[in-house]
Design a protein around this motif. Structure first.
Motif, PDB file in Angstrom:
ATOM      1  N   UNK A 150       0.837  -1.191   0.000  1.00 39.28           N
ATOM      2  CA  UNK A 150       0.000   0.000   0.000  1.00 39.28           C
ATOM      3  C   UNK A 150       0.873   1.243   0.000  1.00 39.28           C
ATOM      4  N   UNK A 151       0.480   2.201  -0.842  1.00 39.92           N
ATOM      5  CA  UNK A 151       1.219   3.454  -0.910  1.00 39.92           C
ATOM      6  C   UNK A 151       2.243   3.520  -2.021  1.00 39.92           C
ATOM      7  N   UNK A 152       2.590   2.356  -2.567  1.00 37.03           N
ATOM      8  CA  UNK A 152       3.573   2.330  -3.642  1.00 37.03           C
ATOM      9  C   UNK A 152       2.929   2.683  -4.978  1.00 37.03           C
ATOM     10  N   UNK A 153       3.758   3.142  -5.909  1.00 33.90           N
ATOM     11  CA  UNK A 153       3.292   3.411  -7.264  1.00 33.90           C
ATOM     12  C   UNK A 153       3.323   2.123  -8.076  1.00 33.90           C
ATOM     13  N   UNK A 154       2.284   1.919  -8.875  1.00 33.10           N
ATOM     14  CA  UNK A 154       2.192   0.733  -9.730  1.00 33.10           C
ATOM     15  C   UNK A 154       2.000   1.193 -11.165  1.00 33.10           C
ATOM     16  N   UNK A 155       2.737   0.605 -12.085  1.00 34.61           N
ATOM     17  CA  UNK A 155       2.580   0.918 -13.498  1.00 34.61           C
ATOM     18  C   UNK A 155       2.310  -0.351 -14.281  1.00 34.61           C
ATOM     19  N   UNK A 156       1.189  -0.368 -14.973  1.00 32.92           N
ATOM     20  CA  UNK A 156       0.816  -1.491 -15.813  1.00 32.92           C
ATOM     21  C   UNK A 156       1.032  -1.080 -17.266  1.00 32.92           C
ATOM     22  N   UNK A 157       1.468  -2.049 -18.086  1.00 39.29           N
ATOM     23  CA  UNK A 157       1.846  -1.740 -19.456  1.00 39.29           C
ATOM     24  C   UNK A 157       1.057  -2.549 -20.472  1.00 39.29           C
ATOM     25  N   UNK A 158       0.865  -1.948 -21.634  1.00 36.96           N
ATOM     26  CA  UNK A 158       0.083  -2.624 -22.672  1.00 36.96           C
ATOM     27  C   UNK A 158       0.630  -2.278 -24.051  1.00 36.96           C
ATOM     28  N   UNK A 159       0.749  -3.318 -24.880  1.00 34.96           N
ATOM     29  CA  UNK A 159       1.094  -3.133 -26.288  1.00 34.96           C
ATOM     30  C   UNK A 159      -0.084  -3.639 -27.105  1.00 34.96           C
ATOM     31  N   UNK A 160      -0.802  -2.751 -27.791  1.00 35.95           N
ATOM     32  CA  UNK A 160      -1.972  -3.195 -28.555  1.00 35.95           C
ATOM     33  C   UNK A 160      -1.562  -3.916 -29.829  1.00 35.95           C
ATOM     34  N   UNK A 161      -2.537  -4.491 -30.503  1.00 32.67           N
ATOM     35  CA  UNK A 161      -2.293  -5.128 -31.790  1.00 32.67           C
ATOM     36  C   UNK A 161      -1.942  -4.045 -32.798  1.00 32.67           C
ATOM     37  N   UNK A 162      -0.918  -4.287 -33.568  1.00 34.41           N
ATOM     38  CA  UNK A 162      -0.459  -3.303 -34.544  1.00 34.41           C
ATOM     39  C   UNK A 162      -1.572  -2.939 -35.526  1.00 34.41           C
ATOM     40  N   UNK A 163      -1.771  -1.634 -35.717  1.00 31.45           N
ATOM     41  CA  UNK A 163      -2.795  -1.181 -36.654  1.00 31.45           C
ATOM     42  C   UNK A 163      -4.147  -0.892 -36.017  1.00 31.45           C
ATOM     43  N   UNK A 164      -4.325  -1.315 -34.772  1.00 34.39           N
ATOM     44  CA  UNK A 164      -5.594  -1.033 -34.103  1.00 34.39           C
ATOM     45  C   UNK A 164      -5.664   0.429 -33.682  1.00 34.39           C
ATOM     46  N   UNK A 165      -6.893   0.995 -33.818  1.00 33.24           N
ATOM     47  CA  UNK A 165      -7.077   2.416 -33.568  1.00 33.24           C
ATOM     48  C   UNK A 165      -7.499   2.720 -32.128  1.00 33.24           C
ATOM     49  N   UNK A 166      -8.135   1.731 -31.500  1.00 35.16           N
ATOM     50  CA  UNK A 166      -8.678   1.942 -30.160  1.00 35.16           C
ATOM     51  C   UNK A 166      -7.923   1.094 -29.140  1.00 35.16           C
ATOM     52  N   UNK A 167      -7.738   1.676 -27.954  1.00 34.28           N
ATOM     53  CA  UNK A 167      -7.157   0.935 -26.844  1.00 34.28           C
ATOM     54  C   UNK A 167      -7.999   1.196 -25.611  1.00 34.28           C
ATOM     55  N   UNK A 168      -8.304   0.112 -24.889  1.00 36.45           N
ATOM     56  CA  UNK A 168      -9.181   0.168 -23.716  1.00 36.45           C
ATOM     57  C   UNK A 168      -8.448  -0.386 -22.496  1.00 36.45           C
ATOM     58  N   UNK A 169      -8.705   0.225 -21.346  1.00 41.41           N
ATOM     59  CA  UNK A 169      -8.266  -0.328 -20.065  1.00 41.41           C
ATOM     60  C   UNK A 169      -9.499  -0.696 -19.250  1.00 41.41           C
ATOM     61  N   UNK A 170      -9.533  -1.955 -18.781  1.00 45.72           N
ATOM     62  CA  UNK A 170     -10.628  -2.460 -17.963  1.00 45.72           C
ATOM     63  C   UNK A 170     -10.081  -2.948 -16.626  1.00 45.72           C
ATOM     64  N   UNK A 171     -10.988  -2.957 -15.637  1.00 50.00           N
ATOM     65  CA  UNK A 171     -10.677  -3.569 -14.348  1.00 50.00           C
ATOM     66  C   UNK A 171     -11.741  -4.623 -14.072  1.00 50.00           C
ATOM     67  N   UNK A 172     -11.318  -5.794 -13.585  1.00 47.34           N
ATOM     68  CA  UNK A 172     -12.268  -6.864 -13.282  1.00 47.34           C
ATOM     69  C   UNK A 172     -12.136  -7.298 -11.831  1.00 47.34           C
ATOM     70  N   UNK A 173     -13.260  -7.276 -11.114  1.00 45.18           N
ATOM     71  CA  UNK A 173     -13.329  -7.793  -9.755  1.00 45.18           C
ATOM     72  C   UNK A 173     -14.508  -8.740  -9.650  1.00 45.18           C
ATOM     73  N   UNK A 174     -14.489  -9.568  -8.628  1.00 42.56           N
ATOM     74  CA  UNK A 174     -15.586 -10.526  -8.446  1.00 42.56           C
ATOM     75  C   UNK A 174     -16.906  -9.795  -8.225  1.00 42.56           C
ATOM     76  N   UNK A 175     -16.849  -8.726  -7.453  1.00 45.58           N
ATOM     77  CA  UNK A 175     -18.092  -8.059  -7.065  1.00 45.58           C
ATOM     78  C   UNK A 175     -18.672  -7.201  -8.185  1.00 45.58           C
TER      79      UNK A 175
END
Lengths: 114, 113
Positions: A15-40
């Motif tokens: 807790x309190x630390x910085x977190x960086x998540x990274x993503x490389x989309x499929x080449x040529x794709x115009x849209x990029x989405x970030x989602x979060x999934x939880x059980x609830x």
């Protein structure tokens, strides 16, 4: 194409630390989405980009979350400072603007904040 | 505000059975309806996408139907196999913002050999 690539696959941080998540989309794709999934709450759209420009960030939970897309092949989602309630699986997805517009998802990053 | 519900939350069937997964949505003004599959610890794989003007889509043993007026979609799986075991999610494309998907919580399917 190798598909949408996310890193890391798993992240455990204090807790309190910085977190960086990274993503490389499929080449040529115009849209990029970030989602979060939880059980609830299931899958929630956090933010999405079109041609590297953020279009809708209404799903970003609070100012601790930020996302960038400096170029067409890379995006980051940053949480600073992280909290235990941020623990979830974070998915990145990309899609084309025209033609087959279905979204292709990465394998996700499982984040645990202790 | 659009809400998407999937019933049942979990389903267990013997191999070979035909089955139907249900998805309902509260606002019929959708852009499209998509079905995805999620395997444990993995990402999501798109199965079928039905545009708002269409009634159904088929891919192999899968058939998805859409009835906007009643706010329902069904995913039909014929001759189920153990490899079909996964969580199935439906998502409604927002008509006002077709890039925004509203998701159900999924149906966890177990096909027993």
């Amino acid at each position: 194409d190798a598909g949408v690539i996310q890193s890391p696959r798993h992240e455990v941080t204090e807790m309190g630390q910085e977190v960086t998540l990274r993503c490389k989309p499929i080449s040529g794709h115009d849209y990029l989405f970030w989602y979060r999934q939880t059980m609830m709450r299931g899958l929630e759209l956090l933010i999405y980009f079109n041609n590297n420009v953020p279009i809708d960030d209404s799903g970003m939970p609070e100012d601790r979350f930020s996302a960038k897309m400096p170029n067409a092949s890379f995006s980051t989602l940053k949480i600073q400072p992280s909290e235990p309630r941020d623990s979830a699986v974070y998915f990145c997805a990309s899609s084309l603007a025209r033609g087959n517009t279905e979204a292709f998802f990465g394998q996700g990053t499982r984040l645990t904040v202790v | 505000k659009q809400e998407v519900t999937q019933i049942p939350a979990a389903l267990s069937v013997p191999e070979g059975e035909n089955l139907v997964l249900n998805c309902s949505f509260t606002d019929s003004a959708i852009y499209n309806l998509q079905w995805f599959r999620q395997d444990p610890g993995k990402g999501l794989t798109s199965l079928l996408l039905i545009q708002s003007s269409q009634r159904e889509q088929t891919s192999g043993r899968l058939n998805a139907s859409l009835d906007k007026s009643s706010g329902r979609s069904t995913l039909y799986i014929a001759a189920s196999q153990p490899g079909d075991s996964a969580t199935y999610l439906c998502a409604a494309g927002d008509a006002g913002n077709n890039r925004k998907l509203i998701w159900g919580l999924g149906t966890s399917l177990a096909v027993n050999p």
